[in-house]
Design an enzyme around this catalytic site. Structure first.
Site, PDB file in Angstrom:
ATOM      1  N   TYR A  55      -2.843   5.404  26.243  1.00 22.02           N
ATOM      2  CA  TYR A  55      -3.501   5.894  27.297  1.00 22.02           C
ATOM      3  C   TYR A  55      -4.506   5.086  27.924  1.00 22.02           C
ATOM      4  O   TYR A  55      -5.262   5.912  26.897  1.00 22.02           O
ATOM      5  CB  TYR A  55      -2.767   7.241  27.446  1.00 22.02           C
ATOM      6  CG  TYR A  55      -1.792   7.977  27.811  1.00 22.02           C
ATOM      7  CD1 TYR A  55      -0.461   7.853  26.306  1.00 22.02           C
ATOM      8  CD2 TYR A  55      -1.023   9.029  28.635  1.00 22.02           C
ATOM      9  CE1 TYR A  55       0.703   8.032  26.203  1.00 22.02           C
ATOM     10  CE2 TYR A  55       0.353   8.962  28.536  1.00 22.02           C
ATOM     11  CZ  TYR A  55       0.946   8.989  27.693  1.00 22.02           C
ATOM     12  OH  TYR A  55       2.465   9.486  26.927  1.00 22.02           O
ATOM     13  N   PRO A  97       4.506  12.630  35.027  1.00 22.02           N
ATOM     14  CA  PRO A  97       4.629  12.321  33.905  1.00 22.02           C
ATOM     15  C   PRO A  97       3.657  12.374  32.969  1.00 22.02           C
ATOM     16  O   PRO A  97       4.235  11.363  32.213  1.00 22.02           O
ATOM     17  CB  PRO A  97       5.522  11.013  33.919  1.00 22.02           C
ATOM     18  CG  PRO A  97       4.809  10.595  35.926  1.00 22.02           C
ATOM     19  CD  PRO A  97       4.033  11.649  36.279  1.00 22.02           C
ATOM     20  N   TYR A 118       2.382  18.026  23.016  1.00 19.71           N
ATOM     21  CA  TYR A 118       3.103  16.432  23.521  1.00 19.71           C
ATOM     22  C   TYR A 118       3.972  16.700  22.277  1.00 19.71           C
ATOM     23  O   TYR A 118       4.516  16.280  22.729  1.00 19.71           O
ATOM     24  CB  TYR A 118       1.680  14.782  22.850  1.00 19.71           C
ATOM     25  CG  TYR A 118       2.519  14.047  23.219  1.00 19.71           C
ATOM     26  CD1 TYR A 118       1.781  12.915  24.015  1.00 19.71           C
ATOM     27  CD2 TYR A 118       3.064  13.311  23.147  1.00 19.71           C
ATOM     28  CE1 TYR A 118       2.110  12.514  25.179  1.00 19.71           C
ATOM     29  CE2 TYR A 118       4.076  11.805  23.564  1.00 19.71           C
ATOM     30  CZ  TYR A 118       3.164  11.430  24.419  1.00 19.71           C
ATOM     31  OH  TYR A 118       3.641  10.459  25.163  1.00 19.71           O
ATOM     32  N   LYS A 131       7.198  14.859  30.087  1.00 22.26           N
ATOM     33  CA  LYS A 131       7.567  16.553  29.423  1.00 22.26           C
ATOM     34  C   LYS A 131       8.897  16.782  30.266  1.00 22.26           C
ATOM     35  O   LYS A 131       9.148  17.469  29.554  1.00 22.26           O
ATOM     36  CB  LYS A 131       6.151  17.838  29.586  1.00 22.26           C
ATOM     37  CG  LYS A 131       5.054  17.825  28.945  1.00 22.26           C
ATOM     38  CD  LYS A 131       6.115  18.759  27.616  1.00 22.26           C
ATOM     39  CE  LYS A 131       4.599  18.172  26.820  1.00 22.26           C
ATOM     40  NZ  LYS A 131       5.598  17.154  25.652  1.00 22.26           N
ATOM     41  N   HIS A 164       8.093   7.189  16.889  1.00 27.98           N
ATOM     42  CA  HIS A 164       6.467   7.149  17.192  1.00 27.98           C
ATOM     43  C   HIS A 164       5.582   8.546  16.701  1.00 27.98           C
ATOM     44  O   HIS A 164       6.234   9.342  16.937  1.00 27.98           O
ATOM     45  CB  HIS A 164       6.239   7.465  18.621  1.00 27.98           C
ATOM     46  CG  HIS A 164       6.682   5.860  19.232  1.00 27.98           C
ATOM     47  ND1 HIS A 164       5.553   5.013  19.712  1.00 27.98           N
ATOM     48  CD2 HIS A 164       7.176   4.576  18.660  1.00 27.98           C
ATOM     49  CE1 HIS A 164       6.345   4.164  19.972  1.00 27.98           C
ATOM     50  NE2 HIS A 164       7.272   4.042  19.148  1.00 27.98           N
TER      51      HIS A 164
HETATM   52  C1  LIG Z   1       9.362   6.974  36.419  1.00 25.29           C
HETATM   53  C2  LIG Z   1       9.696   8.396  35.346  1.00 25.29           C
HETATM   54  C3  LIG Z   1       9.493   8.480  34.457  1.00 25.29           C
HETATM   55  C4  LIG Z   1       9.564   9.436  33.681  1.00 25.29           C
HETATM   56  N1  LIG Z   1       8.864   9.906  32.242  1.00 25.29           N
HETATM   57  C5  LIG Z   1       9.494  10.853  31.869  1.00 25.29           C
HETATM   58  C6  LIG Z   1       9.074  11.151  30.130  1.00 25.29           C
HETATM   59  O1  LIG Z   1       8.113   9.875  29.934  1.00 25.29           O
HETATM   60  N2  LIG Z   1       9.480  12.780  29.705  1.00 25.29           N
HETATM   61  C7  LIG Z   1       9.966  13.288  30.217  1.00 25.29           C
HETATM   62  O2  LIG Z   1      10.194  14.413  29.841  1.00 25.29           O
HETATM   63  N3  LIG Z   1      10.446  13.051  31.574  1.00 25.29           N
HETATM   64  C8  LIG Z   1       9.610  11.839  32.247  1.00 25.29           C
HETATM   65  N4  LIG Z   1      10.386  12.137  33.511  1.00 25.29           N
HETATM   66  C9  LIG Z   1      11.228  12.907  34.109  1.00 25.29           C
HETATM   67  C10 LIG Z   1      12.159  13.109  33.726  1.00 25.29           C
HETATM   68  O3  LIG Z   1      12.722  12.522  34.341  1.00 25.29           O
HETATM   69  C11 LIG Z   1      13.083  14.481  34.548  1.00 25.29           C
HETATM   70  O4  LIG Z   1      12.645  15.830  34.422  1.00 25.29           O
HETATM   71  C12 LIG Z   1      14.871  14.765  34.050  1.00 25.29           C
HETATM   72  O5  LIG Z   1      14.856  13.568  35.394  1.00 25.29           O
HETATM   73  C13 LIG Z   1      15.130  15.902  35.020  1.00 25.29           C
HETATM   74  O6  LIG Z   1      16.860  15.986  34.624  1.00 25.29           O
HETATM   75  P1  LIG Z   1      17.655  16.777  35.825  1.00 25.29           P
HETATM   76  O7  LIG Z   1      18.575  16.250  35.251  1.00 25.29           O
HETATM   77  O8  LIG Z   1      16.637  18.035  35.408  1.00 25.29           O
HETATM   78  O9  LIG Z   1      17.465  16.338  37.177  1.00 25.29           O
HETATM   79  P2  LIG Z   1      17.954  14.462  37.126  1.00 25.29           P
HETATM   80  O10 LIG Z   1      17.592  13.345  35.979  1.00 25.29           O
HETATM   81  O11 LIG Z   1      16.802  14.095  38.649  1.00 25.29           O
HETATM   82  O12 LIG Z   1      19.323  14.736  37.870  1.00 25.29           O
HETATM   83  C14 LIG Z   1      19.807  15.627  38.523  1.00 25.29           C
HETATM   84  C15 LIG Z   1      21.365  15.356  38.891  1.00 25.29           C
HETATM   85  O13 LIG Z   1      22.208  15.621  40.069  1.00 25.29           O
HETATM   86  C16 LIG Z   1      22.343  15.331  41.064  1.00 25.29           C
HETATM   87  N5  LIG Z   1      22.528  15.888  42.382  1.00 25.29           N
HETATM   88  C17 LIG Z   1      21.045  16.111  43.289  1.00 25.29           C
HETATM   89  N6  LIG Z   1      21.869  16.230  44.562  1.00 25.29           N
HETATM   90  C18 LIG Z   1      22.941  16.435  43.916  1.00 25.29           C
HETATM   91  C19 LIG Z   1      24.416  17.661  44.926  1.00 25.29           C
HETATM   92  N7  LIG Z   1      23.847  17.771  46.368  1.00 25.29           N
HETATM   93  N8  LIG Z   1      25.701  17.166  44.507  1.00 25.29           N
HETATM   94  C20 LIG Z   1      25.470  17.237  43.148  1.00 25.29           C
HETATM   95  N9  LIG Z   1      25.091  16.257  42.702  1.00 25.29           N
HETATM   96  C21 LIG Z   1      23.636  16.513  42.678  1.00 25.29           C
HETATM   97  C22 LIG Z   1      21.501  13.839  41.178  1.00 25.29           C
HETATM   98  O14 LIG Z   1      22.253  12.672  41.943  1.00 25.29           O
HETATM   99  C23 LIG Z   1      20.821  13.401  39.826  1.00 25.29           C
HETATM  100  O15 LIG Z   1      21.543  12.671  38.685  1.00 25.29           O
HETATM  101  C24 LIG Z   1      10.163  11.054  34.098  1.00 25.29           C
HETATM  102  C25 LIG Z   1      10.540  10.695  35.479  1.00 25.29           C
HETATM  103  C26 LIG Z   1       9.798   9.642  36.319  1.00 25.29           C
HETATM  104  C27 LIG Z   1      10.880   9.844  37.191  1.00 25.29           C
END
Ligand SMILES: Cc1cc2nc3c(=O)[nH]c(=O)nc-3n(C[C@H](O)[C@H](O)[C@H](O)COP(=O)(O)OP(=O)(O)OC[C@H]3O[C@@H](n4cnc5c(N)ncnc54)[C@H](O)[C@@H]3O)c2cc1C
Length: 392
Positions: free
Chosen positions: A201, A293, A385, A297, A72
């Site tokens: 947006y 969101p 962005y 980011k 995009h």
């Molecule tokens: C609806 C929505 C839309 C979004 N849109 C965007 C977007 O467009 N662009 C963007 O950049 N970000 C977006 N985000 C944010 C993005 O999804 C998160 O920032 C991202 O998932 C972070 O990744 P992570 O690996 O840090 O955490 P997570 O994806 O939360 O992964 C953490 C993992 O740890 C596991 N876990 C937790 N506790 C334990 C434990 N005690 N033992 C073992 N495992 C455990 C969980 O099950 C999970 O699988 C969005 C979020 C949401 C909810």
């Protein structure tokens, strides 16, 4: 069990870190509390910054993304029934973003991990990190009904906002910076081709709306709703009607409707935990910070953190110097706070709050009008962005 790097969580942060370490010849074990299917189907992010795309390519994890991801080159801002396109490459010297769902990033990384990486245990719940301040930190975890201990040289908490790693920081060390918002996003997935080829947006007096997509045949749309909303209170027809109102323009643009296959409510929060390191325990991704969101980011910040950690660990292995590991928290936080600032600005510019006055509404429109009329203001948005550099 013993490993060099114990990783808690198989979200994008944990999975990518395992991949980066594997490529560098450093062994790791990933513990994930959920099952594989849950992790692969949890609907979340969809926008990958240029830097995230580059990292996935360098990590050898981009084959399907390069085939199926949608490049995009801009977004559209809608307000006062008018449309304004922000042209990313023209404003940033060629940068763009890629639409490729987080679910797909996770599927690709999981497949690679099973094919050639180290152990990745699903349904393995970390219970606590012990000895973070010592030379030999441990993760106590439960797997297949048994408690076990993973002995590590380093532990990286990639366990998201609700994880356990952060709890191992002494209270005297932890500082939390937080803001909650009085609204949330009602998000839907719909089996219908997106009504526009770039993200839209929209700021409307009735609330914010976002038109996004997952593929050429699947739309992802969001509506600003009150914070305590239950998704089931909204019928499919009411969702489409409201989206139509908030997205409508003075020209002949029309919103295409289709079957809604999923709906959920996402709370809006800004959160930063400082520092991101305690001894040999490091936090990465949502475990340390949350952004609303609106700026797309969250996933991109998670990628930045684990790249920074992997580089620092390699630097120590290759030179014997811990300087980059020592700088990990400060390095990540510079970029994180820029993303927090941008996400807050986008959120407050586009969402009318419940207590807002007509003055507040005029200010939001003035901010949007400024972006639409000033190349400097528009460039600021486009640069943020498409992504801050890792050493921002
Ligand atoms: C609806 C929505 C839309 C979004 N849109 C965007 C977007 O467009 N662009 C963007 O950049 N970000 C977006 N985000 C944010 C993005 O999804 C998160 O920032 C991202 O998932 C972070 O990744 P992570 O690996 O840090 O955490 P997570 O994806 O939360 O992964 C953490 C993992 O740890 C596991 N876990 C937790 N506790 C334990 C434990 N005690 N033992 C073992 N495992 C455990 C969980 O099950 C999970 O699988 C969005 C979020 C949401 C909810």
């Amino acid at each position: 069990m013993r490993t060099t790097v114990g990783i808690i969580g198989a979200g994008p942060a944990g999975l990518l870190l395992a991949r980066l370490l594997h490529n560098a010849g450093i062994d790791s074990v990933v513990l994930e509390s959920r099952d594989r299917s849950y992790v692969e189907h949890r609907q979340r992010a969809g926008i990958l910054e240029q830097g995230t795309v580059d990292v996935l390519r360098e990590a050898g994890a981009a084959e399907r993304m390069d085939r199926e991801g949608l490049r995009h080159d801009g977004i559209e801002l809608r307000f006062d029934r008018q449309r304004h396109r922000v042209d990313f490459p023209g404003l940033t010297g060629g940068r763009s973003v890629t639409v490729y769902a987080q679910t797909e990033v996770c599927k690709d990384l999981i497949a690679l991990q099973f094919k050639e990486g180290g152990p990745l245990l699903f349904e393995a719940e970390a219970l606590a990190v012990e000895g973070a301040g010592s030379d030999r930190p441990r993760i106590r975890f439960r797997h297949e009904g048994r408690e076990d201990v993973l002995e590590c040289e380093y532990v990286v908490g990639c366990d998201g906002f609700w994880g356990v790693a952060r709890e191992a920081f002494p209270e005297s060390l932890s500082r939390v910076f937080e803001r909650t918002y009085p609204y949330a996003w009602l998000g839907i997935l719909a089996d219908v081709a997106p009504s526009h080829d770039e993200l839209v947006y929209a700021r409307h007096d009735r609330g914010f709306a976002l038109l996004s997509m997952r593929s050429p045949s699947v739309s992802r749309l969001y509506l600003q709703v009150p914070a305590d909303t239950d998704a089931e209170d909204w019928t499919d027809e009411a969702i489409w009607d409201e989206l139509e109102r908030r997205l409508e323009t003075d020209d002949d643009w029309r919103l295409a409707r289709g079957p809604i296959t999923q709906k959920s409510v996402t709370p809006m929060r800004s959160y930063v935990h400082e520092p991101m390191r305690h001894g040999r325990l490091f936090l990465a991704g949502d475990a340390a910070h949350i952004v609303p969101p609106t700026g797309a980011k969250g996933l991109n910040l998670a990628v930045g953190d684990v790249v920074t950690f992997a580089r620092a660990l390699l630097h120590e292995r290759d030179t014997g110097s811990p300087e980059l590991l020592d700088a990990y928290s400060a390095t990540c936080l510079r970029r994180i706070w820029q993303a927090e600032r941008f996400s807050y600005d986008m959120t407050s510019m586009l969402h009318p709050g419940p207590g807002d006055s007509p003055f507040d509404a005029r200010l939001q429109l003035a901010r949007l009008g400024r972006i639409a009329s000033s190349r400097a203001a528009e460039t600021d948005l486009a640069e943020a962005y498409t992504g801050f550099p890792l050493d921002a």
